[in-house]
Motif scaffolding. Structure first.
Motif: not given
Length: 353
Positions: A316-324, A339-345, A298-300
């Motif tokens: 700002v990007d919010h990246i949700q990695l899929s399970s496993n 399966g974690s997530s991260l944010n990139v500015l 998701y980006a805005a």
């Protein structure tokens, strides 16, 4: 949306009028990105050996580049094009590379042939993906645009423009070959690169279609296929665009790997400001028995054009990695949970002249 290059990969001159005999254009991006993940690298494509996160955080490498393009109109029918770009590449350097180098001959006003190194119109933003000024967002969605690393072909293409009723077509066919060096220093040879591409316009609406095939020497069997479908509606005050792609490849053991990716992007023009938002996803369509390469982003962001030929962006990007899955992350530290997530500015300045 700004567009500094046309569908033939030729820069639009800043002023209207007859094209000069010799034109030199320059473009570039000064970017800086910071990631919340310090155990892996977030990269724009898989030809970048390192990215932002584990190795440098913040990092200018994933977006910064400098390019120049020389266009020579030799006769009313004959022209030549040379583009050179310096960007972060497979060996960790910014060594300049020739990205386009071709000659074009117009057989008729709407029919032309090109010979040389030619940009492949695989995506809607293929010709402008390196020209940050031509893109509203900080970068084209990586879930879609990293599925095909082959950007150019050394060969020939034919282009014809025609109309069917109120619909204008820009149709081209391409054939050639290309060698790409991956981050391990291996030369990956693609031969029999062929493609059919069409951009269809009707008022404020445009549609882009592409079908490609190629033989890749590290696949078994060597045939790889790529399909894309994209659409944009831009009445002026606002815009919305979407693109879907499918990549079909085989690994060295003969296992078929199919991946789909898509995004939706929308924004509003408010004088010199353009706020935007997007969602994009990459998912596997085949079970390889290995952890999947899958994620959703998701980006805005906001683009500001303070003066002609220059813009500033924050995203700002919010990246949700899929399970496993580690998704598209590279250089992952052993033991990092999947399966974690991260944010990139991302902050950047783009220019074009």
């Amino acid at each position: 949306m700004p567009n500094a290059v046309d569908s033939a990969g030729t820069f639009q001159p800043p002023e209207t009028g007859q094209a000069p005999r010799l034109t030199l254009n320059a473009f570039g991006t000064l970017g800086m990105a910071k990631s919340s993940q310090d155990r892996a690298d977030y990269t724009f494509d898989n030809l970048q050996p390192f990215g932002v996160g584990r190795h440098r955080n913040p990092s200018p490498d994933i977006d910064s580049r400098l390019g120049a393009q020389l266009t020579a109109n030799l006769t009313p029918q004959l022209s030549a094009l040379l583009q050179v770009v310096s960007e972060y590449s497979w060996d960790g350097s910014y060594r300049p590379a020739v990205t386009w180098a071709n000659v074009s001959y117009a057989l008729a006003p709407d029919l032309s042939l090109r010979l040389g190194r030619i940009g492949i119109a695989s995506f809607m933003a293929s010709d402008s993906r390196r020209v940050g000024y031509s893109n509203v967002t900080a970068r084209p969605p990586i879930e879609v645009y990293r599925l095909l690393v082959l950007r150019e072909s050394d060969g020939i293409d034919a282009r014809i423009r025609f109309s069917t009723g109120d619909f204008k077509h820009d149709l081209s066919v391409l054939y050639g070959r290309r060698t790409v060096i991956n981050t391990r220093g291996q030369h990956v040879h693609s031969t029999d690169v062929g493609g059919l591409f069409d951009t269809i316009e009707h008022g404020d609406f445009s549609l882009h279609l592409a079908v490609e095939g190629r033989h890749v020497d590290n696949q078994n069997p060597p045939l790889g296929m790529f399909y894309s479908l994209g659409a944009t509606y831009d009445p002026g005050r606002w815009f919305i665009s979407s693109e879907w792609v499918r990549a079909v490849n085989n690994d060295a053991k003969g296992l078929k790997i199919t991946r789909d990716a898509a995004y939706v992007l929308t924004g509003i023009h408010i004088e010199t400001l353009t706020p935007f938002a997007s969602v994009s996803e990459l998912r596997p369509r085949s079970d390889t028995g290995q952890p999947p390469v899958a994620q959703r982003s998701y980006a805005a962001g906001l683009r500001w054009d303070p003066m002609r030929h220059l813009d500033l962006k924050i995203q700002v990007d919010h990246i949700q990695l899929s399970s496993n899955s580690y998704g598209t992350l590279q250089n992952v530290t052993p033991g990092t949970p999947r399966g974690s997530s991260l944010n990139v500015l991302s902050l950047m300045l783009d220019f074009f002249y």
